[in-house]
Design an enzyme around this catalytic site. Structure first.
Site, short mmCIF file in Angstrom:
data_model
loop_
_atom_site.label_atom_id
_atom_site.label_comp_id
_atom_site.label_asym_id
_atom_site.label_seq_id
_atom_site.Cartn_x
_atom_site.Cartn_y
_atom_site.Cartn_z
N TYR A 43 -6.62 16.36 -17.65
CA TYR A 43 -6.10 15.29 -18.04
C TYR A 43 -5.58 15.10 -19.69
O TYR A 43 -4.81 14.14 -19.52
CB TYR A 43 -7.15 14.17 -17.90
N HIS A 89 -9.04 0.03 -4.05
CA HIS A 89 -9.38 0.00 -5.38
C HIS A 89 -8.19 0.46 -6.35
O HIS A 89 -8.28 0.13 -7.52
CB HIS A 89 -10.56 0.86 -5.73
N HIS A 92 -5.45 -2.59 -14.58
CA HIS A 92 -5.26 -2.24 -13.24
C HIS A 92 -6.01 -2.54 -12.22
O HIS A 92 -5.92 -2.79 -11.01
CB HIS A 92 -4.92 -0.82 -13.25
N HIS A 150 -4.63 17.75 -21.27
CA HIS A 150 -3.78 18.88 -21.92
C HIS A 150 -2.74 18.64 -22.76
O HIS A 150 -1.96 17.76 -22.58
CB HIS A 150 -3.33 19.64 -20.42
N PHE A 156 0.83 -1.28 0.10
CA PHE A 156 0.04 0.08 -0.05
C PHE A 156 1.09 1.09 0.06
O PHE A 156 0.44 2.09 -0.85
CB PHE A 156 -0.98 0.00 1.22
#
Length: 531
Positions: A312, A134, A167, A314, A69
């Protein structure tokens, strides 16, 4: 409606009931084992920049305090956007903790306001842990890895073409690995009957990995994509709409990342997530919203589309993403990603620090990757040739544009080659391609309602609601600045041949300046220099 902004929970006020004491075990466990450290007894208090103070449960703390994590601290939430928005340096770590908080909060809302649903403390914990875990499976620079790097390696036959990587699935695999590698079976479950057990991992994995393709056109769960026709919490399907909502995309993952990304980039968000949580209830096994929140939901999806447009995707950030993509593809000969990405024990070695590993390497096989990273460090970036807008009426029949489609229309004397350019088939939508996601949401009239229904297509809720929900553009980038002019001409020719609007927005060109006699400078007509 006013109550929703004034009280901790609108439904709690409406019912005139005190919140249940059954929710306290996240902060103070029912049974304390002697010798267990304080964090295991009480959890930890978090002061978050977006959500303020909230508490992580003891089980959540145990998961957070693992190498798997903690790896999220080395994964920027927005990949390489910080090169354009300097404050966008937040990571998947804080997003995951924020998502945990909102997931717990929404599940507790259902538990407290609709006790007939039978939501248990264990259910609340599982939903919250799903929010926490998640994003465990994201690769270097987040979506860049699975959207750009892996497809390029697949085209080059460098990764197994018969295996699918995502993912979401890696998040599920890493959760299992995290549990086993850190002996959590010996740590979790000793303090409370509601603690996370090994058999609960499947439920958490289901909550994380539910996909849009698991629902049919009517919004009914089929499990066709994930091949899970039966779910562990099948009698409480609404809980699968909290973290990753495949039915209509209204979920707390979206709430948190839009709020967090907008704050980091100083881009205003125009939706009230608290109203959506407080003015929701479960009817017929689905999460429904009060009719007054139609505009709030449209604002949510408009905010998402705006963040994609402004942040996101650009153009400058995208140029940098393509540079890092090229660097990672060039570095594959050294790292051999096909040997790393399939097993969580090896995948967890990959994070954003890979760019530094390339930059300070000395191996000959990383020379090309080092050269690209060096260009990035001195801001010698790929250039943006512009974008052509695809007309709405052509969306359904439009096919992906390739470098060959552009190069074929370049002037013959330009020498423009396919490898000189990158074509970005840009799509921005409201989460469900060309469809209106709000049409998959059901609404009720008042807080005591027992019936909910979708928006009536014939009912004019507002004349200002959007009519189109998807935008398509073709953008072209060049790796070599000397090819910029040829790429611009080729894109112009392509736009005319496909009846698109004239391209706009190529990398600006600065006029060269010559020294004046007084030591100042003046523009030299007819001379230009690349930025």
């Amino acid at each position: 409606q006013a109550q929703a902004n004034q009280h901790p929970d609108a439904f709690a006020m409406h019912r005139r009931e005190e919140p249940s004491n059954a929710l306290d075990d996240g902060a103070q466990l029912e049974h304390v084992v002697p010798g267990v450290r304080s964090a295991r007894r009480h959890g930890k208090l978090v002061n978050d920049a977006i959500h303020g103070l909230f508490r992580l449960s003891p089980d959540a703390v145990t998961i957070v305090d693992t190498p798997e994590f903690q790896r999220l601290r080395e994964l920027k939430q927005l990949g390489l956007s910080s090169y354009v928005y300097p404050a966008a340096s937040h990571t998947r770590f804080e997003h995951s903790i924020g998502t945990y908080h909102l997931a717990e909060r929404w599940a507790q809302h259902f538990q407290m306001c609709q006790p007939e649903l039978g939501v248990t403390n264990k259910d609340v914990k599982l939903v919250a842990i799903a929010g926490l875990c998640h994003d465990l499976g994201h690769g270097p620079f987040s979506h860049l890895f699975d959207n750009e790097v892996l497809p390029r390696l697949r085209e080059l036959n460098r990764i197994d073409p018969n295996r699918v990587w995502s993912h979401e699935q890696m998040s599920c695999d890493l959760l299992q690995h995290l549990y086993d590698a850190n002996d959590l079976e010996d740590t979790l479950g000793v303090d409370s009957r509601d603690a996370l057990q090994r058999e609960d991992l499947l439920t958490v994995q289901e909550l994380i990995s539910i996909d849009k393709k698991d629902y049919d056109s009517a919004g009914q769960y089929t499990g066709a994509h994930s091949k899970r026709p039966q779910l562990s919490l099948g009698g409480k399907m609404f809980l699968y709409e909290v973290v990753a909502n495949g039915r209509n995309s209204v979920d707390i993952d979206k709430f948190d990342y839009l709020l967090r990304d907008g704050a980091a980039c100083n881009v205003r968000t125009s939706f009230d997530h608290s109203r959506l949580i407080q003015l929701s209830k479960v009817i017929n096994g689905r999460v429904c919203f009060k009719m007054s929140e139609v505009n709030t939901l449209y604002n949510l999806f408009h905010t998402r589309a705006n963040m994609h447009q402004v942040v996101y995707t650009h153009a400058k950030a995208k140029a940098i993403e393509y540079m890092v993509t090229d660097a990672l593809v060039a570095a594959d000969a050294h790292f051999k990603f096909d040997q790393l990405i399939w097993e969580p024990s090896t995948f967890k070695r990959l994070d954003d620090t890979i760019l530094k590993r390339i930059e300070w390497s000395t191996e000959d096989e990383l020379e090309e990757a080092r050269r690209i990273v060096r260009r990035l460090r001195v801001r010698d970036l790929y250039k943006y040739a512009g974008e052509a807008n695809v007309p709405d009426k052509m969306h359904a029949s439009w096919s992906r544009v390739t470098p060959r489609d552009i190069v074929d229309l370049a002037p013959h004397s330009s020498g423009l080659r396919e490898e000189d350019i990158i074509v970005d088939n840009k799509e921005i939508n409201y989460s469900m391609k060309s469809k209106d996601p709000v049409r998959n949401v059901e609404f009720f009239e008042h807080l005591d309602s027992t019936v909910a229904q979708p928006l009536d297509p014939l009912r004019n809720v507002s004349s200002m609601l959007p009519r189109h929900f998807q935008d398509k553009k073709v953008r072209v980038f060049v790796r070599d600045a000397s090819k910029l002019h040829a790429a611009v001409e080729a894109l112009n020719s392509f736009a005319k041949s496909r009846k698109c609007a004239s391209p706009i927005g190529n990398t600006p060109v600065k006029r060269a300046r010559s020294r004046c006699a007084d030591g100042g400078s003046q523009a030299s007509p007819g001379v230009a220099s690349e930025t």
